[in-house]
Structure formats: C-alpha cells, structure tokens
Design an enzyme around this catalytic site. Structure first.
Site, PDB file in Angstrom:
ATOM      1  N   ASP A 206       0.207  -1.035  -0.481  1.00 18.34           N
ATOM      2  CA  ASP A 206      -0.416   0.142  -0.468  1.00 18.34           C
ATOM      3  C   ASP A 206       0.849   1.294   0.124  1.00 18.34           C
ATOM      4  OD1 ASP A 206      -1.368   2.363   1.634  1.00 18.34           O
ATOM      5  OD2 ASP A 206      -3.126   0.972   1.277  1.00 18.34           O
TER       6      ASP A 206
ATOM      7  N   MET B 150      -5.448   2.117  -0.574  1.00 21.88           N
ATOM      8  CA  MET B 150      -5.185   1.719  -1.827  1.00 21.88           C
ATOM      9  C   MET B 150      -5.589   0.147  -1.670  1.00 21.88           C
ATOM     10  SD  MET B 150      -3.835   4.076  -3.322  1.00 21.88           S
ATOM     11  CE  MET B 150      -3.679   5.612  -3.306  1.00 21.88           C
ATOM     12  N   ASP B 151      -5.032  -0.806  -0.250  1.00 21.27           N
ATOM     13  CA  ASP B 151      -5.399  -2.154  -0.573  1.00 21.27           C
ATOM     14  C   ASP B 151      -6.925  -2.277   0.215  1.00 21.27           C
ATOM     15  OD1 ASP B 151      -2.940  -3.108  -0.465  1.00 21.27           O
ATOM     16  OD2 ASP B 151      -2.658  -3.238   2.043  1.00 21.27           O
ATOM     17  N   ILE B 152      -7.830  -1.203   0.959  1.00 17.49           N
ATOM     18  CA  ILE B 152      -9.253  -1.515   0.659  1.00 17.49           C
ATOM     19  C   ILE B 152      -9.935  -1.384  -0.570  1.00 17.49           C
ATOM     20  CG2 ILE B 152     -11.116  -0.349   2.351  1.00 17.49           C
ATOM     21  CD1 ILE B 152      -8.960   0.362   4.330  1.00 17.49           C
TER      22      ILE B 152
END
Length: 425
Positions: free
Chosen positions: A159, A187-189
């Site tokens: 991320d 960014m991951d979510i």
C-alpha cells in the site's frame, strides 16, 4: 481486554431468521494474504459466499503477525479485521498431497482469488488456464501489484509504495514540506473493493452466459484511480496538484477551524452553502453580500482573509453551539475526532457500525461492519476469523466427502504440515 465493551458497543443484531444471503451457495477458494485480497473475499463472505481460506500450515497468512497479537485469535487484531466469516484450511502446497487437495477444492469452486507473486500460481499448476475446460464456469481473480503481464509484473508492492508511485502522497500534507502518506491502507481497501466489484460483475455475466473468466485488479492501477480527478486536471492545465493541508484547492471556505473547546471542519461546496454559513450561522450578512466573495473563484483567491473572518467568529463559542447552528442551516461540518472517539460517536452507534459479537474464549469481541445495508438479503451474521487450519477436517468432509480415516492418512503424510494431525472441529 475489553472492560467497557458492553457499555460502549451494542450486541450485534442477528439478521431475520431464514433470511437469504445475496451470495448464498457461492463457493470461493481464497489463496490470498495481507489486506487487499483477504478484504475482498471477506466482503464476499459477508454477502453470504462460503469462503475457504487456504493457509500455509503453522504460521498461516503473514498478516496474522501484525500486532496487537491476541492468542485466542491465533494471530493479530489486523488479521481478524480482514478474515471474518471464513473457514481456514491448512495445506502444504509443497507436497503432492497438499497440492492435489487444492486442485480438488478448486474443481468444486465458483471463484478462486489469489495474490501470490506473479507466476507462482502457474508454477503450482493451479492457474486459470488449467481450469478453462474442466471448470468452465470458474471465475479466477488475481490481485497483483503491477499486473500479471508486462515489464513490471515481477515487482512486489504494498500500500505505501502504491501511494508513493501513484502521486497520491504528493497531493497530501502541507505545501511547506514533503507529501504525507495516509496511515490507513486506503489503496489496499479500495483495491479490495474493486476486486469484489469485478468478481460480482463476473458472477452476473456467468449467470447470463454460463461462462466464467479471469479477472485482474492491480494495486497500482487502483492507486492512480484513487488520486481522483487530479490526473485530468493535470492533463488539462499542465499543473501538478499542490498540497493544501486541511483546506481545499477547489472550494472555499473549506477547512479546519477552532471553537473555544475543539477543532472542526466545514466544507462549503457551493455558493448557496456559503451564503447560509454567513447569514444563518456566523451572522455576517455583510460578507455574504460583498461582491469580493461572490463566486467560489473569488473566495479561493481571498482564502486568507475569509478564513480570518470565520476564525474570529468561531472562537467566540464552543463546538456544541456551532454544531447546532450549522446543522439547522444545513452547512456540512464535522468535529475532528480520534479513532477512539469516532467508533464511540453517536453517529457510529446509531448506524451500529461497531458492535460486539460472541467469541468462544473471550466472551465478547468488537466487530466493525461493512457499510452495506440490504433490505432483502441482509449480510451474514459476523463470525470471528478462524485459526490456521481450524476447519480443515470439516471442509474436506463437506466439500470432498472425505471420511476420518482418509483425512487422518493425509495428515500423517504431511498434507497439512509436517507430522500434523488435525482433530475434527
């Protein structure tokens, strides 16, 4: 551990008895780890899909090691956040028996999700092309850093790297210093949300055509999207976004102010809101009528003087006074809260965002819900994330019809880890 959990958070309210789930009957094999992949499959599990998480024996998903560690979880709190409503099976994919079990499970699945390094799933003989004929309805989702093909397919990514390389960091913070990353893994979510959307779209397509397909979502691609409309602004003007701190480069007044007791943020997205703020909230009708502040462009140009006027007014009363007036005038505003304050706030309690759910060892544990509300197919009732391999026996029995003796033999052969013997759960 949670001394005030019963006071702070309501118990989860179970969905209506016999209520169907949106993804009821969908089977998913989850080969993912860390955040983007597991969070995507957790959303699908919350929607009712049966998600089997395949983990390496012993250690499991490396994300289990992120603190704080709770022994009753078989790992850390962050892992529990991304893996509720799943079942875990421990398979040693370096053994022929473990690999054979993975293949057999995939043959029964509707969806496979993986985020191995590029090329790993193919080397294991589990890639999408392997299943195109034998399981033509299979939806195979790969979550990667920079895509599965091209010059950068070999690159690893997390991320913060995606935040840096997408330009996202350059947009955030204050103009007199370097850009600042978001602590939340945004960014991951968001990549997880994109992967979930892609899988749902593929399921709708399969319902119409009967055919599965491969699906790919890259962290970097998504990170560029998360910079919002800034790329198009840059293309049309040639100018890079400037870091505005807590203000907005596009609307004014928008930013943080201080009442006598605490800070809060307002956002006047148009002239009508600005007019209401000046006439109904801070009692400055002469400013509302001043041609110097007539348009948003005018206000942006005179931000410093306008902010000074507002701060002088806001410093006269506490937040509760201003909150009431702004709510009555329909001016968007919000107090600056800590995370602890936010999850215990009246809004969070009213929406039942954080509830407590039963845990076999700890009694109650907190749960943060998805922001999805279905009227006809409510989300699955939350079940805490499993320990590594906790459901191995049950999955092999239910999915593959294996009896105890066969499972025992596989355990002794090392399919679930060296000299591992799993008792039924």
């Amino acid at each position: 551990m949670f001394n005030d959990i019963e006071k702070d958070f309501p118990a989860h309210r179970p969905r209506p008895e016999h209520a169907e789930l949106a993804l009821q009957g969908i089977r998913i094999i989850d080969f993912t780890h860390f955040i983007a992949g597991p969070f995507a499959t957790m959303i699908l599990a919350d929607m009712g899909a049966e998600v089997i998480k395949v983990e390496a024996p012993g250690r499991g998903d490396d994300f289990r090691q992120y603190p704080p560690i709770v022994p009753a979880f078989g790992g850390g709190v962050p892992y529990a956040w991304t893996n509720r409503n799943k079942r875990s099976i421990a398979l040693d994919l370096k053994t022929s028996d473990g690999l054979a079990l993975a293949r057999e499970l995939i043959s029964k699945a509707d969806v496979v999700v993986e985020n191995f390094s590029t090329g790993v799933i193919e080397r294991l003989g589990l890639g999408y092309e392997t299943w195109r004929e034998s399981n033509p309805g299979l939806i195979f989702c790969s979550v990667s850093a920079y895509g599965r093909k091209g010059a950068f397919a070999d690159r690893l990514g997390f991320d913060p790297i995606a935040q840096a390389e997408s330009g996202f960091i350059s947009m955030n913070g204050y103009p007199d210093r370097e850009g600042v990353r978001a602590l939340s893994p945004v960014m991951d979510i968001s990549t997880a949300m994109m992967a979930c959307n892609a899988i749902l779209g593929a399921l709708v397509s399969r319902a119409r055509t009967g055919k599965g397909q491969s699906v790919e979502v890259a962290l970097f691609d998504n990170a560029v999207l998360m910079t919002g409309y800034a790329p198009l602004q840059q293309l049309y003007t040639g100018n890079e976004p400037t870091r505005p701190g807590n203000t907005s480069p596009d609307t004014c007044p928008s930013g943080v102010f201080k009442a006598t007791d605490r800070s809060f943020l307002i956002n006047c997205g148009n002239t009508q809101i600005f007019q209401r703020l000046m006439t109904q909230v801070v009692d400055l009708p002469q400013v509302a009528a001043d041609p110097a502040y007539a348009t948003n462009k005018d206000r942006v140009a005179k931000r410093e003087s306008l902010f000074a006027l507002l701060q002088d007014a806001f410093s006269q009363h506490p937040w509760s006074y201003w909150q009431t007036r702004m709510r009555e005038a329909n001016v968007p505003c919000g107090e600056l809260r800590t995370v602890g304050e936010a999850i215990r706030a009246p809004e969070a309690r009213d929406r039942e965002i954080v509830t407590r759910i039963p845990h076999p060892e700890l009694g109650w544990v907190p749960n943060v819900a998805l922001p999805i509300r279905y009227s006809g197919t409510p989300l699955a009732d939350p079940v805490p994330a499993p320990r590594v391999g906790e459901n191995t026996n049950d999955v092999l029995s239910e999915w593959l019809g294996y009896d105890h003796e066969r499972i025992q033999g596989l355990a002794e052969a090392g399919a679930f880890g060296a000299a591992s013997i799993h008792s039924a759960t």
